[in-house]
Design an enzyme around this catalytic site. Structure first.
Site, PDB file in Angstrom:
ATOM      1  N   LYS A   1      25.127  68.685  77.405  1.00  0.00           N
ATOM      2  CA  LYS A   1      25.019  68.569  75.944  1.00  0.00           C
ATOM      3  C   LYS A   1      23.688  67.912  75.523  1.00  0.00           C
ATOM      4  O   LYS A   1      22.982  67.323  76.357  1.00  0.00           O
ATOM      5  CB  LYS A   1      26.222  67.768  75.425  1.00  0.00           C
ATOM      6  CG  LYS A   1      27.576  68.463  75.657  1.00  0.00           C
ATOM      7  CD  LYS A   1      28.691  67.738  74.918  1.00  0.00           C
ATOM      8  CE  LYS A   1      30.030  68.411  75.137  1.00  0.00           C
ATOM      9  NZ  LYS A   1      31.091  67.808  74.285  1.00  0.00           N
TER      10      LYS A   1
ATOM     11  N   TYR B   1      33.538  76.826  69.987  1.00  0.00           N
ATOM     12  CA  TYR B   1      34.587  75.819  69.801  1.00  0.00           C
ATOM     13  C   TYR B   1      35.657  76.260  68.800  1.00  0.00           C
ATOM     14  O   TYR B   1      36.334  75.413  68.204  1.00  0.00           O
ATOM     15  CB  TYR B   1      33.958  74.504  69.345  1.00  0.00           C
ATOM     16  CG  TYR B   1      33.310  73.705  70.460  1.00  0.00           C
ATOM     17  CD1 TYR B   1      34.062  73.238  71.538  1.00  0.00           C
ATOM     18  CD2 TYR B   1      31.954  73.378  70.425  1.00  0.00           C
ATOM     19  CE1 TYR B   1      33.478  72.485  72.552  1.00  0.00           C
ATOM     20  CE2 TYR B   1      31.359  72.624  71.443  1.00  0.00           C
ATOM     21  CZ  TYR B   1      32.136  72.185  72.501  1.00  0.00           C
ATOM     22  OH  TYR B   1      31.558  71.430  73.498  1.00  0.00           O
TER      23      TYR B   1
ATOM     24  N   PHE C   1      37.348  66.625  63.691  1.00  0.00           N
ATOM     25  CA  PHE C   1      36.022  66.360  64.262  1.00  0.00           C
ATOM     26  C   PHE C   1      35.167  67.631  64.385  1.00  0.00           C
ATOM     27  O   PHE C   1      34.050  67.572  64.889  1.00  0.00           O
ATOM     28  CB  PHE C   1      36.157  65.669  65.627  1.00  0.00           C
ATOM     29  CG  PHE C   1      36.963  66.424  66.653  1.00  0.00           C
ATOM     30  CD1 PHE C   1      36.399  67.450  67.405  1.00  0.00           C
ATOM     31  CD2 PHE C   1      38.297  66.098  66.881  1.00  0.00           C
ATOM     32  CE1 PHE C   1      37.137  68.154  68.349  1.00  0.00           C
ATOM     33  CE2 PHE C   1      39.056  66.797  67.830  1.00  0.00           C
ATOM     34  CZ  PHE C   1      38.463  67.827  68.566  1.00  0.00           C
TER      35      PHE C   1
ATOM     36  N   ARG D   1      36.120  69.218  86.268  1.00  0.00           N
ATOM     37  CA  ARG D   1      36.787  68.272  85.353  1.00  0.00           C
ATOM     38  C   ARG D   1      36.830  66.874  85.978  1.00  0.00           C
ATOM     39  O   ARG D   1      36.680  65.867  85.286  1.00  0.00           O
ATOM     40  CB  ARG D   1      38.180  68.770  84.975  1.00  0.00           C
ATOM     41  CG  ARG D   1      38.108  70.035  84.115  1.00  0.00           C
ATOM     42  CD  ARG D   1      39.468  70.512  83.669  1.00  0.00           C
ATOM     43  NE  ARG D   1      40.096  69.594  82.720  1.00  0.00           N
ATOM     44  CZ  ARG D   1      39.729  69.483  81.455  1.00  0.00           C
ATOM     45  NH1 ARG D   1      38.751  70.211  80.967  1.00  0.00           N
ATOM     46  NH2 ARG D   1      40.362  68.633  80.656  1.00  0.00           N
TER      47      ARG D   1
ATOM     48  N   THR E   1      37.417  62.830  78.497  1.00  0.00           N
ATOM     49  CA  THR E   1      36.622  63.250  77.320  1.00  0.00           C
ATOM     50  C   THR E   1      35.934  62.063  76.662  1.00  0.00           C
ATOM     51  O   THR E   1      34.763  62.134  76.303  1.00  0.00           O
ATOM     52  CB  THR E   1      37.551  63.934  76.289  1.00  0.00           C
ATOM     53  OG1 THR E   1      38.217  65.022  76.935  1.00  0.00           O
ATOM     54  CG2 THR E   1      36.763  64.466  75.106  1.00  0.00           C
TER      55      THR E   1
ATOM     56  N   ARG F   1      30.607  61.331  82.733  1.00  0.00           N
ATOM     57  CA  ARG F   1      30.717  60.752  81.388  1.00  0.00           C
ATOM     58  C   ARG F   1      30.640  59.231  81.432  1.00  0.00           C
ATOM     59  O   ARG F   1      30.034  58.613  80.556  1.00  0.00           O
ATOM     60  CB  ARG F   1      31.983  61.248  80.700  1.00  0.00           C
ATOM     61  CG  ARG F   1      31.815  62.706  80.220  1.00  0.00           C
ATOM     62  CD  ARG F   1      33.124  63.313  79.845  1.00  0.00           C
ATOM     63  NE  ARG F   1      32.967  64.604  79.163  1.00  0.00           N
ATOM     64  CZ  ARG F   1      33.949  65.491  79.081  1.00  0.00           C
ATOM     65  NH1 ARG F   1      35.129  65.234  79.633  1.00  0.00           N
ATOM     66  NH2 ARG F   1      33.752  66.630  78.454  1.00  0.00           N
TER      67      ARG F   1
ATOM     68  N   HIS G   1      30.323  69.450  78.731  1.00  0.00           N
ATOM     69  CA  HIS G   1      31.547  70.193  78.462  1.00  0.00           C
ATOM     70  C   HIS G   1      31.922  70.937  79.733  1.00  0.00           C
ATOM     71  O   HIS G   1      31.034  71.405  80.455  1.00  0.00           O
ATOM     72  CB  HIS G   1      31.350  71.218  77.338  1.00  0.00           C
ATOM     73  CG  HIS G   1      32.470  72.216  77.256  1.00  0.00           C
ATOM     74  ND1 HIS G   1      33.645  71.949  76.599  1.00  0.00           N
ATOM     75  CD2 HIS G   1      32.617  73.448  77.823  1.00  0.00           C
ATOM     76  CE1 HIS G   1      34.459  72.991  76.759  1.00  0.00           C
ATOM     77  NE2 HIS G   1      33.855  73.911  77.495  1.00  0.00           N
TER      78      HIS G   1
ATOM     79  N   GLU H   1      34.782  81.533  78.084  1.00  0.00           N
ATOM     80  CA  GLU H   1      33.536  80.785  77.849  1.00  0.00           C
ATOM     81  C   GLU H   1      32.361  81.378  78.639  1.00  0.00           C
ATOM     82  O   GLU H   1      31.239  81.423  78.144  1.00  0.00           O
ATOM     83  CB  GLU H   1      33.761  79.308  78.204  1.00  0.00           C
ATOM     84  CG  GLU H   1      34.740  78.639  77.236  1.00  0.00           C
ATOM     85  CD  GLU H   1      35.071  77.197  77.592  1.00  0.00           C
ATOM     86  OE1 GLU H   1      34.573  76.691  78.624  1.00  0.00           O
ATOM     87  OE2 GLU H   1      35.827  76.572  76.831  1.00  0.00           O
TER      88      GLU H   1
HETATM   89  P1  CMP Z   1      34.376  69.099  74.823  1.00  0.00           P
HETATM   90  O1  CMP Z   1      34.938  69.140  76.192  1.00  0.00           O
HETATM   91  O2  CMP Z   1      33.027  69.694  74.642  1.00  0.00           O
HETATM   92  O3  CMP Z   1      35.392  69.813  73.823  1.00  0.00           O
HETATM   93  C1  CMP Z   1      35.438  69.493  72.438  1.00  0.00           C
HETATM   94  C2  CMP Z   1      34.658  68.263  72.109  1.00  0.00           C
HETATM   95  O4  CMP Z   1      34.981  67.649  70.887  1.00  0.00           O
HETATM   96  C3  CMP Z   1      34.904  67.195  73.150  1.00  0.00           C
HETATM   97  O5  CMP Z   1      34.291  67.568  74.358  1.00  0.00           O
HETATM   98  C4  CMP Z   1      34.348  65.961  72.437  1.00  0.00           C
HETATM   99  O6  CMP Z   1      32.950  65.789  72.662  1.00  0.00           O
HETATM  100  C5  CMP Z   1      34.543  66.286  70.961  1.00  0.00           C
HETATM  101  N1  CMP Z   1      35.531  65.419  70.309  1.00  0.00           N
HETATM  102  C6  CMP Z   1      35.284  64.575  69.293  1.00  0.00           C
HETATM  103  N2  CMP Z   1      36.397  63.934  68.914  1.00  0.00           N
HETATM  104  C7  CMP Z   1      37.400  64.379  69.725  1.00  0.00           C
HETATM  105  C8  CMP Z   1      38.790  64.084  69.840  1.00  0.00           C
HETATM  106  N3  CMP Z   1      39.397  63.199  69.041  1.00  0.00           N
HETATM  107  N4  CMP Z   1      39.503  64.728  70.801  1.00  0.00           N
HETATM  108  C9  CMP Z   1      38.913  65.637  71.616  1.00  0.00           C
HETATM  109  N5  CMP Z   1      37.595  65.953  71.545  1.00  0.00           N
HETATM  110  C10 CMP Z   1      36.842  65.329  70.619  1.00  0.00           C
END
Ligand code: CMP
Length: 134
Positions: free
Chosen positions: A10, A50, A58, A86, A92, A103, A116, A127
């Site tokens: 990212k 997305y 969000f 993962r 996340t 992360r 991601h 994807e």
């Molecule tokens: P990603 O795996 O790219 O998928 C969706 C993204 O939304 C996630 O990583 C986060 O960077 C972002 N995000 C922001 N707020 C939330 C949340 N509350 N729950 C999940 N993803 C979130």
């Protein structure tokens, strides 16, 4: 089984100059980069990618962040690639991510969370096709 998964480095991680360190973790874990492109996502591309999060509060911030600078999109291939990726990424929210994960080591916040990765075989197929075709 040998699988493919979609990874995005990212804008926060690209800006931090840690593309190589992140790719090295994939390689050290036995994942092979089989597709790779650095690009700036348009608003439409980020929204389409997305789409499953469209109704989430969000979503607007997520799209704004993902279009704030270049990203590196890759397809990774290897035994159990989806799960392996993962585990390498960690939770996340970097505050919940285990020690030694991407992360935990490189991310700042749940929005700027460095990487991601596809969460299932179904999303991996969608994807990878979204960015690289069939
Ligand atoms: P990603 O795996 O790219 O998928 C969706 C993204 O939304 C996630 O990583 C986060 O960077 C972002 N995000 C922001 N707020 C939330 C949340 N509350 N729950 C999940 N993803 C979130």
């Amino acid at each position: 089984a040998v699988e493919r998964t979609l990874s995005i480095i990212k804008p926060d991680a690209v800006a931090k100059n840690v593309i190589g360190q992140i790719v090295a973790r994939f390689e050290e874990a036995g994942l092979k980069v089989v597709e790779m492109q650095m690009k700036s996502l348009s608003k439409e591309e980020a929204e389409g990618f997305y789409a499953e999060h469209k109704e989430r509060p969000f979503f607007g911030d997520l799209v704004a962040f993902m279009t704030s600078g270049p990203v590196v999109v890759q397809a990774l291939e290897g035994e159990n690639a989806i799960l392996v990726n993962r585990e390498l990424m960690g939770a996340t929210n970097p505050k919940d991510a285990a020690e030694g994960t991407i992360r935990r080591d490189f991310a700042e916040s749940i929005d700027a969370n460095a990487v991601h990765g596809s969460d299932s075989a179904t999303s991996a197929a969608r994807e990878i096709a979204y960015f690289f075709g069939k």
